[in-house]
Design a protein around this motif. Structure first.
Motif, PDB file in Angstrom:
ATOM      1  N   ASP A  94     -12.328   4.099   9.608  1.00  0.00           N
ATOM      2  CA  ASP A  94     -12.081   3.184   8.491  1.00  0.00           C
ATOM      3  C   ASP A  94     -11.075   3.739   7.493  1.00  0.00           C
ATOM      4  OD1 ASP A  94     -13.588   5.217   7.450  1.00  0.00           O
ATOM      5  OD2 ASP A  94     -15.143   3.938   6.576  1.00  0.00           O
ATOM      6  N   ARG A  95     -10.242   4.695   7.935  1.00  0.00           N
ATOM      7  CA  ARG A  95      -9.231   5.266   7.043  1.00  0.00           C
ATOM      8  C   ARG A  95      -8.050   4.311   6.865  1.00  0.00           C
ATOM      9  NH1 ARG A  95      -7.769  10.694  10.011  1.00  0.00           N
ATOM     10  NH2 ARG A  95      -8.162   9.348  11.804  1.00  0.00           N
ATOM     11  N   PRO A  96      -7.354   4.375   5.724  1.00  0.00           N
ATOM     12  CA  PRO A  96      -6.072   3.667   5.619  1.00  0.00           C
ATOM     13  C   PRO A  96      -5.129   4.172   6.703  1.00  0.00           C
ATOM     14  CG  PRO A  96      -6.779   4.495   3.484  1.00  0.00           C
ATOM     15  CD  PRO A  96      -7.693   5.118   4.494  1.00  0.00           C
ATOM     16  N   VAL A  97      -4.211   3.328   7.120  1.00  0.00           N
ATOM     17  CA  VAL A  97      -3.347   3.699   8.235  1.00  0.00           C
ATOM     18  C   VAL A  97      -1.973   3.070   8.047  1.00  0.00           C
ATOM     19  CG1 VAL A  97      -4.080   1.736   9.659  1.00  0.00           C
ATOM     20  CG2 VAL A  97      -3.215   3.795  10.767  1.00  0.00           C
ATOM     21  N   THR A  98      -0.948   3.767   8.527  1.00  0.00           N
ATOM     22  CA  THR A  98       0.416   3.235   8.550  1.00  0.00           C
ATOM     23  C   THR A  98       0.868   3.120   9.987  1.00  0.00           C
ATOM     24  OG1 THR A  98       0.983   4.199   6.396  1.00  0.00           O
ATOM     25  CG2 THR A  98       2.806   3.602   7.847  1.00  0.00           C
ATOM     26  N   LEU A  99       1.239   1.920  10.415  1.00  0.00           N
ATOM     27  CA  LEU A  99       1.688   1.662  11.776  1.00  0.00           C
ATOM     28  C   LEU A  99       3.212   1.694  11.831  1.00  0.00           C
ATOM     29  CD1 LEU A  99      -0.639  -1.343  12.736  1.00  0.00           C
ATOM     30  CD2 LEU A  99      -1.107   1.116  12.882  1.00  0.00           C
ATOM     31  N   VAL A 100       3.740   2.445  12.787  1.00  0.00           N
ATOM     32  CA  VAL A 100       5.187   2.557  12.966  1.00  0.00           C
ATOM     33  C   VAL A 100       5.540   2.069  14.363  1.00  0.00           C
ATOM     34  CG1 VAL A 100       7.174   4.101  13.000  1.00  0.00           C
ATOM     35  CG2 VAL A 100       5.319   4.512  11.377  1.00  0.00           C
ATOM     36  N   PRO A 101       6.165   0.896  14.500  1.00  0.00           N
ATOM     37  CA  PRO A 101       6.506   0.406  15.839  1.00  0.00           C
ATOM     38  C   PRO A 101       7.657   1.180  16.459  1.00  0.00           C
ATOM     39  CG  PRO A 101       7.346  -1.095  14.163  1.00  0.00           C
ATOM     40  CD  PRO A 101       6.525  -0.055  13.442  1.00  0.00           C
ATOM     41  N   VAL A 102       7.575   1.394  17.767  1.00  0.00           N
ATOM     42  CA  VAL A 102       8.674   2.002  18.511  1.00  0.00           C
ATOM     43  C   VAL A 102       9.764   0.949  18.676  1.00  0.00           C
ATOM     44  CG1 VAL A 102       9.363   2.938  20.752  1.00  0.00           C
ATOM     45  CG2 VAL A 102       7.214   3.665  19.697  1.00  0.00           C
ATOM     46  N   PRO A 103      11.013   1.268  18.362  1.00  0.00           N
ATOM     47  CA  PRO A 103      12.064   0.246  18.405  1.00  0.00           C
ATOM     48  C   PRO A 103      12.475  -0.111  19.826  1.00  0.00           C
ATOM     49  CG  PRO A 103      13.012   2.379  17.876  1.00  0.00           C
ATOM     50  CD  PRO A 103      11.517   2.586  17.895  1.00  0.00           C
ATOM     51  N   VAL A 117       7.350  -5.538  20.267  1.00  0.00           N
ATOM     52  CA  VAL A 117       6.474  -4.507  19.707  1.00  0.00           C
ATOM     53  C   VAL A 117       6.359  -4.654  18.194  1.00  0.00           C
ATOM     54  CG1 VAL A 117       6.151  -2.017  19.393  1.00  0.00           C
ATOM     55  CG2 VAL A 117       6.875  -2.912  21.610  1.00  0.00           C
ATOM     56  N   SER A 118       7.450  -4.983  17.539  1.00  0.00           N
ATOM     57  CA  SER A 118       7.407  -5.181  16.093  1.00  0.00           C
ATOM     58  C   SER A 118       6.465  -6.328  15.733  1.00  0.00           C
ATOM     59  CB  SER A 118       8.807  -5.457  15.558  1.00  0.00           C
ATOM     60  OG  SER A 118       8.793  -5.640  14.170  1.00  0.00           O
ATOM     61  N   ARG A 119       6.537  -7.420  16.485  1.00  0.00           N
ATOM     62  CA  ARG A 119       5.657  -8.570  16.235  1.00  0.00           C
ATOM     63  C   ARG A 119       4.199  -8.204  16.465  1.00  0.00           C
ATOM     64  NH1 ARG A 119       4.012 -12.800  13.488  1.00  0.00           N
ATOM     65  NH2 ARG A 119       3.328 -14.576  14.721  1.00  0.00           N
ATOM     66  N   LEU A 120       3.914  -7.485  17.534  1.00  0.00           N
ATOM     67  CA  LEU A 120       2.538  -7.058  17.795  1.00  0.00           C
ATOM     68  C   LEU A 120       2.019  -6.170  16.665  1.00  0.00           C
ATOM     69  CD1 LEU A 120       2.637  -6.159  21.604  1.00  0.00           C
ATOM     70  CD2 LEU A 120       1.659  -8.207  20.542  1.00  0.00           C
ATOM     71  N   THR A 121       2.882  -5.289  16.164  1.00  0.00           N
ATOM     72  CA  THR A 121       2.478  -4.386  15.095  1.00  0.00           C
ATOM     73  C   THR A 121       2.135  -5.154  13.824  1.00  0.00           C
ATOM     74  OG1 THR A 121       3.919  -2.679  16.025  1.00  0.00           O
ATOM     75  CG2 THR A 121       3.162  -2.350  13.781  1.00  0.00           C
ATOM     76  N   GLU A 122       2.972  -6.111  13.458  1.00  0.00           N
ATOM     77  CA  GLU A 122       2.719  -6.909  12.261  1.00  0.00           C
ATOM     78  C   GLU A 122       1.409  -7.689  12.381  1.00  0.00           C
ATOM     79  OE1 GLU A 122       4.208  -6.972   9.466  1.00  0.00           O
ATOM     80  OE2 GLU A 122       6.328  -6.438   9.717  1.00  0.00           O
ATOM     81  N   LEU A 123       1.190  -8.308  13.545  1.00  0.00           N
ATOM     82  CA  LEU A 123      -0.036  -9.082  13.728  1.00  0.00           C
ATOM     83  C   LEU A 123      -1.265  -8.183  13.726  1.00  0.00           C
ATOM     84  CD1 LEU A 123       1.039 -11.639  16.482  1.00  0.00           C
ATOM     85  CD2 LEU A 123       0.433 -12.159  14.121  1.00  0.00           C
ATOM     86  N   ALA A 124      -1.184  -7.043  14.413  1.00  0.00           N
ATOM     87  CA  ALA A 124      -2.314  -6.114  14.430  1.00  0.00           C
ATOM     88  C   ALA A 124      -2.647  -5.636  13.027  1.00  0.00           C
ATOM     89  CB  ALA A 124      -2.004  -4.925  15.344  1.00  0.00           C
TER      90      ALA A 124
END
Length: 234
Positions: A94-103, A117-124
């Motif tokens: 339950d920690r805060p998290v930063t997601l970085v998509p692979v370009p 991948v960017s779209r999946l990251t935003e939705l997740a």
């Protein structure tokens, strides 16, 4: 007529098994969401973060991912991102998290007409925030040079193909302060992990910019020839 438009005007068929009636049928959805677990390629390339995935790369998962990435069935982003969100939650608690998509490579973006991948990251990230997880998306990685298609390459060839391929666009005083400012662990995001070369190179670029990268999350992990599903927790 585009596949995305056909999905809106025609009765849907399951992307995993082609059964009529749903974008992803319950049976295939269960396989897609799988059992999030730590699944590392063997051998793992140097610098690879701890890799978590929702499931193994079965035929059902392969068909769903290819339909989303390559065949214009962009509505599949939602169930795929759901699997990704469950994986991030399992990996981080339950920690805060930063997601970085692979370009993605620019030619691939032009061919597909979207950034999968960017779209999946935003939705997740949206699903995680809705569930109470403080989640940030930082699109700070870009390709610094062209790379060849990875399909069919060996582990060594993939590593050579991707060497120094990525760079970070934001400096410490730039547009992404969350990378350096206590937003929880950095989690690299991609759709599939095979040899780990792409994620290892992305992690290298971030570490070079002063960012620790302990984790990576994908929808699926490729099973190597001769390995059982049990090894991957699936």
């Amino acid at each position: 007529m585009s596949t995305a438009l056909l999905d809106l005007v025609l009765p849907p068929r399951c992307a995993g098994c082609d059964a009529p009636g749903a974008l992803v049928c319950p049976r295939c959805a269960a396989e897609l969401h799988g059992r999030p677990a730590r699944r590392m390629p063997v051998p793992a390339p140097p610098g690879l973060p701890e890799c978590w995935s929702a499931t193994v790369y079965t035929s059902v998962v392969r068909r769903a991912i290819i339909a989303y990435k390559e065949r214009g069935r962009t509505a599949l982003a939602h169930p795929l991102a759901g699997a990704l969100a469950l994986t991030v939650a399992a990996a981080t608690g339950d920690r805060p998290v930063t997601l970085v998509p692979v370009p993605s490579a620019r030619p691939a973006l032009r061919r597909r007409g979207h950034d999968p991948v960017s779209r999946l990251t935003e939705l997740a990230a949206g699903y995680l925030r809705a569930a109470g997880w403080p989640t940030t998306v930082a699109k700070v990685l870009v390709q610094r040079r062209r790379v060849a298609d990875q399909a069919g390459l060996s582990s060594l060839q993939r590593a050579e193909n991707l060497a120094l391929a990525f760079r970070v666009t934001a400096a410490r005083n730039g547009s992404e302060p969350s990378l350096w400012g206590g937003a929880g662990p950095i989690v690299l995001v991609d759709d599939i992990v095979t040899t780990g070369a792409t994620l290892a190179e992305a992690a290298r670029a971030l570490r070079e910019a002063g960012v620790a990268v302990p984790l990576a999350a994908t929808i699926a992990a490729t099973r190597r020839k001769g390995e059982s599903y049990d090894r991957y927790g699936g």
